[in-house]
Design a protein around this motif. Structure first.
Motif, PDB file in Angstrom:
ATOM      1  N   HIS A 164       3.527 -15.386  21.278  1.00 17.63           N
ATOM      2  CA  HIS A 164       2.690 -14.198  21.056  1.00 17.63           C
ATOM      3  C   HIS A 164       3.101 -12.996  21.894  1.00 17.63           C
ATOM      4  O   HIS A 164       2.321 -12.052  22.038  1.00 17.63           O
ATOM      5  CB  HIS A 164       1.224 -14.538  21.350  1.00 17.63           C
ATOM      6  CG  HIS A 164       0.673 -15.646  20.515  1.00 17.63           C
ATOM      7  ND1 HIS A 164       0.273 -15.475  19.207  1.00 17.63           N
ATOM      8  CD2 HIS A 164       0.472 -16.957  20.806  1.00 17.63           C
ATOM      9  CE1 HIS A 164      -0.163 -16.628  18.723  1.00 17.63           C
ATOM     10  NE2 HIS A 164      -0.056 -17.544  19.671  1.00 17.63           N
ATOM     11  N   ARG A 165       4.299 -13.006  22.450  1.00 21.18           N
ATOM     12  CA  ARG A 165       4.672 -11.950  23.385  1.00 21.18           C
ATOM     13  C   ARG A 165       4.499 -10.555  22.797  1.00 21.18           C
ATOM     14  O   ARG A 165       4.050  -9.629  23.492  1.00 21.18           O
ATOM     15  CB  ARG A 165       6.123 -12.143  23.828  1.00 21.18           C
ATOM     16  CG  ARG A 165       6.529 -11.168  24.931  1.00 21.18           C
ATOM     17  CD  ARG A 165       7.971 -11.347  25.344  1.00 21.18           C
ATOM     18  NE  ARG A 165       8.296 -10.503  26.487  1.00 21.18           N
ATOM     19  CZ  ARG A 165       9.500 -10.381  26.994  1.00 21.18           C
ATOM     20  NH1 ARG A 165      10.515 -11.049  26.463  1.00 21.18           N
ATOM     21  NH2 ARG A 165       9.720  -9.588  28.029  1.00 21.18           N
ATOM     22  N   ALA A 166       4.835 -10.371  21.530  1.00 22.52           N
ATOM     23  CA  ALA A 166       4.756  -9.047  20.918  1.00 22.52           C
ATOM     24  C   ALA A 166       3.325  -8.525  20.840  1.00 22.52           C
ATOM     25  O   ALA A 166       3.103  -7.310  20.742  1.00 22.52           O
ATOM     26  CB  ALA A 166       5.370  -9.087  19.522  1.00 22.52           C
ATOM     27  N   GLU A 167       2.347  -9.427  20.904  1.00 20.98           N
ATOM     28  CA  GLU A 167       0.943  -9.033  20.803  1.00 20.98           C
ATOM     29  C   GLU A 167       0.282  -8.872  22.167  1.00 20.98           C
ATOM     30  O   GLU A 167      -0.906  -8.551  22.241  1.00 20.98           O
ATOM     31  CB  GLU A 167       0.174 -10.092  19.997  1.00 20.98           C
ATOM     32  CG  GLU A 167       0.786 -10.398  18.636  1.00 20.98           C
ATOM     33  CD  GLU A 167       0.329 -11.740  18.109  1.00 20.98           C
ATOM     34  OE1 GLU A 167      -0.881 -11.868  17.834  1.00 20.98           O
ATOM     35  OE2 GLU A 167       1.167 -12.656  17.980  1.00 20.98           O
ATOM     36  N   LEU A 168       1.013  -9.114  23.247  1.00 15.64           N
ATOM     37  CA  LEU A 168       0.451  -9.106  24.594  1.00 15.64           C
ATOM     38  C   LEU A 168       0.976  -7.921  25.396  1.00 15.64           C
ATOM     39  O   LEU A 168       2.046  -7.391  25.102  1.00 15.64           O
ATOM     40  CB  LEU A 168       0.807 -10.426  25.303  1.00 15.64           C
ATOM     41  CG  LEU A 168       0.298 -11.703  24.638  1.00 15.64           C
ATOM     42  CD1 LEU A 168       0.887 -12.930  25.323  1.00 15.64           C
ATOM     43  CD2 LEU A 168      -1.220 -11.751  24.655  1.00 15.64           C
ATOM     44  N   PRO A 169       0.217  -7.500  26.423  1.00 16.22           N
ATOM     45  CA  PRO A 169       0.688  -6.401  27.282  1.00 16.22           C
ATOM     46  C   PRO A 169       1.919  -6.811  28.081  1.00 16.22           C
ATOM     47  O   PRO A 169       2.213  -8.006  28.227  1.00 16.22           O
ATOM     48  CB  PRO A 169      -0.513  -6.124  28.187  1.00 16.22           C
ATOM     49  CG  PRO A 169      -1.303  -7.382  28.184  1.00 16.22           C
ATOM     50  CD  PRO A 169      -1.111  -7.981  26.824  1.00 16.22           C
ATOM     51  N   ALA A 170       2.635  -5.805  28.603  1.00 19.22           N
ATOM     52  CA  ALA A 170       3.861  -6.074  29.362  1.00 19.22           C
ATOM     53  C   ALA A 170       3.591  -6.976  30.545  1.00 19.22           C
ATOM     54  O   ALA A 170       4.384  -7.871  30.866  1.00 19.22           O
ATOM     55  CB  ALA A 170       4.485  -4.761  29.817  1.00 19.22           C
ATOM     56  N   VAL A 171       2.487  -6.728  31.241  1.00 17.66           N
ATOM     57  CA  VAL A 171       2.025  -7.629  32.308  1.00 17.66           C
ATOM     58  C   VAL A 171       0.742  -8.277  31.804  1.00 17.66           C
ATOM     59  O   VAL A 171      -0.268  -7.600  31.604  1.00 17.66           O
ATOM     60  CB  VAL A 171       1.780  -6.879  33.627  1.00 17.66           C
ATOM     61  CG1 VAL A 171       1.214  -7.833  34.683  1.00 17.66           C
ATOM     62  CG2 VAL A 171       3.071  -6.241  34.130  1.00 17.66           C
ATOM     63  N   PHE A 172       0.792  -9.575  31.580  1.00 14.88           N
ATOM     64  CA  PHE A 172      -0.320 -10.299  30.981  1.00 14.88           C
ATOM     65  C   PHE A 172      -1.015 -11.146  32.031  1.00 14.88           C
ATOM     66  O   PHE A 172      -0.385 -11.965  32.700  1.00 14.88           O
ATOM     67  CB  PHE A 172       0.184 -11.174  29.842  1.00 14.88           C
ATOM     68  CG  PHE A 172      -0.894 -11.957  29.145  1.00 14.88           C
ATOM     69  CD1 PHE A 172      -2.075 -11.347  28.743  1.00 14.88           C
ATOM     70  CD2 PHE A 172      -0.734 -13.315  28.877  1.00 14.88           C
ATOM     71  CE1 PHE A 172      -3.072 -12.059  28.103  1.00 14.88           C
ATOM     72  CE2 PHE A 172      -1.715 -14.038  28.241  1.00 14.88           C
ATOM     73  CZ  PHE A 172      -2.893 -13.407  27.850  1.00 14.88           C
ATOM     74  N   ARG A 173      -2.321 -10.935  32.173  1.00 16.80           N
ATOM     75  CA  ARG A 173      -3.141 -11.693  33.127  1.00 16.80           C
ATOM     76  C   ARG A 173      -4.024 -12.650  32.336  1.00 16.80           C
ATOM     77  O   ARG A 173      -4.949 -12.216  31.655  1.00 16.80           O
ATOM     78  CB  ARG A 173      -3.974 -10.746  33.992  1.00 16.80           C
ATOM     79  CG  ARG A 173      -3.131  -9.849  34.885  1.00 16.80           C
ATOM     80  CD  ARG A 173      -3.943  -8.720  35.500  1.00 16.80           C
ATOM     81  NE  ARG A 173      -3.138  -7.936  36.436  1.00 16.80           N
ATOM     82  CZ  ARG A 173      -2.321  -6.954  36.069  1.00 16.80           C
ATOM     83  NH1 ARG A 173      -2.203  -6.629  34.781  1.00 16.80           N
ATOM     84  NH2 ARG A 173      -1.620  -6.294  36.971  1.00 16.80           N
TER      85      ARG A 173
END
Length: 422
Positions: free
Chosen positions: A97-106
């Motif tokens: 899901h990287r494309a749907e997540l922010p650059a820094v994902f918490r």
């Protein structure tokens, strides 16, 4: 694997609610992943000894002949398995899901995991994990955010005085290399060093000799353990880190560890800072997971001798699934240990009442009273009066109810006389 009675389940949910609320306040977003993952992913060599404890799921549709054919290779019998931690599923989730997540994902994950542990006190085959992870940030800010959020959650649970022991796997590797241990023997040496708290320096040195580790390296390590040390208190910082390591420690590693401390210190009010920040550098902290690549830490509390959680940086794991390295670091709370320490609390349940009624009380009146109280925010249980009212009230109290009232025909919410159960 355990059953939980209502009172214990309610207590666990209260603790989980506090943890979720504090992690959300620090900007972490909760995700959910399936309880099962591909067998190959769970056994990709990143889970350490936990891979040996995984519950595997038999392939569907295998007949007796196919099972006999695969008998020499048990991995051929399974294509799925129950997750043994939440880190491997998170790595797969991020890669998907990287494309749907922010650059820094918490991320927050709070869910059960399964391991085929040998049943004993404190070792469960199904248990809850509470993980927070930051993906996409290689700086010391990520570790500092995790530590601050974790200490805040523990403090909100009423467990004052918690500290975080911290080290770096790069410092450990450098230290063992500087003593002269070969690359091939270092994994075994780390396993032995991890027992330092349990068996002491003499026990560690004896085991290293039993392992037939390089004798000269063992001698240098023993001399380091026996070196004169000052007893003065040294707060977390560059001086403490350099003093705890052999001379010549890697500057990059020291700077990273100091940066974590500086960031954590900036969050403290003046009264908190009097005794120093709640970090302790421990050059012999190891942690067993082989996927750690940098900072590692454990949560300690003065009330217990064991850790209440831990984690570290695992920059290489996500690249196995994504084909591109992504910096990642996580902190996992030991929920099963925490919940046993947290004091009983009725937080969030200001009114929890039992309505005791005779057997001929009209059902409509009872339900009307129950609904009216529930709309006011109360938790309500209806109980027909037994011969032994005391036993009923004791059971209600053990289930978390705080007051009761006797209901007669024509009663209203305003006319009910509530008495404490305690």
């Amino acid at each position: 694997m355990r059953d939980f009675l209502p009172a214990e389940k309610a207590r666990r949910e209260r603790v989980l609610a506090v943890i979720r609320r504090r992690y959300r306040a620090h900007g972490f977003d909760e995700i959910e992943t399936p309880v099962m993952e591909d067998h190959a992913r769970l056994h990709a060599g990143v889970g350490g000894d936990n891979e040996k404890l995984a519950y595997n799921v038999l392939r569907r549709g295998l007949d007796a002949e196919a099972i006999r054919a695969a008998a020499d290779d048990p991995d051929e019998l399974a294509d799925l398995g129950l997750r043994y931690d939440l880190t491997v599923p998170l790595a797969r989730f991020y890669a998907s899901h990287r494309a749907e997540l922010p650059a820094v994902f918490r991320a927050v994950q709070i869910a059960p995991v399964w391991r085929a542990e040998r049943p004993q006190k404190g070792r469960y085959r199904q248990f809850m994990q509470c993980d927070i992870d930051i993906l996409g940030d290689a700086s010391s800010r990520a570790e500092a955010e995790l530590i601050v959020a974790t200490l805040d959650a523990v403090d909100a649970l009423g467990l004052d005085g918690a500290t975080v022991r911290i080290n770096d796997r790069r410092a450990l590797e450098w230290m063992l290399e500087s003593f002269g241990f070969t690359a091939a023997e270092r994994p075994g040496v780390l396993i032995t060093i991890d027992k330092l708290d349990k068996v002491g320096p003499l026990g560690v040195i004896a085991e290293l000799h039993e392992r037939e580790a390089t004798p000269a390296a063992v001698d240098r390590f023993e001399a380091f353990l026996r070196r004169p040390q000052t007893l003065e208190h040294s707060p977390y910082g560059e001086r403490q880190i350099r003093t705890a390591l052999p001379e010549g420690a890697p500057e990059e590693v020291v700077a990273h560890l100091v940066g974590i401390g500086d960031a954590v210190a900036a969050t403290l009010v003046s009264d908190d800072a009097v005794g120093g920040i709640p970090l302790v550098f421990d050059p012999f902290l190891v942690r067993g997971m082989g996927y750690y690549t940098g900072t590692i830490f454990e949560l300690a509390h003065p009330g217990v001798a064991y850790s209440l959680g831990g984690g570290g940086r695992y920059d290489g794991m996500i690249g196995r699934f994504l084909g591109q390295d992504v910096p990642a670091v996580g902190f996992s709370l030991g929920f099963e240990r925490l919940v046993d320490l947290v004091a009983e609390s009725a937080e969030g349940e200001d009114r929890s009442v039992v309505l005791v009624h005779e057997h001929d009380m009209p059902l409509g009146e009872l339900l009307a009273l129950k609904v009216a109280l529930a709309r006011e925010g109360a938790r309500v249980r209806l109980e027909q009066r037994p011969k032994n009212l005391k036993a009923l009230l004791e059971r209600a109290s053990s289930d978390g109810y705080t007051s009761f009232a006797t209901v007669s025909r024509g009663a209203t919410v305003a006319s009910l006389d509530f008495k404490p159960l305690a």
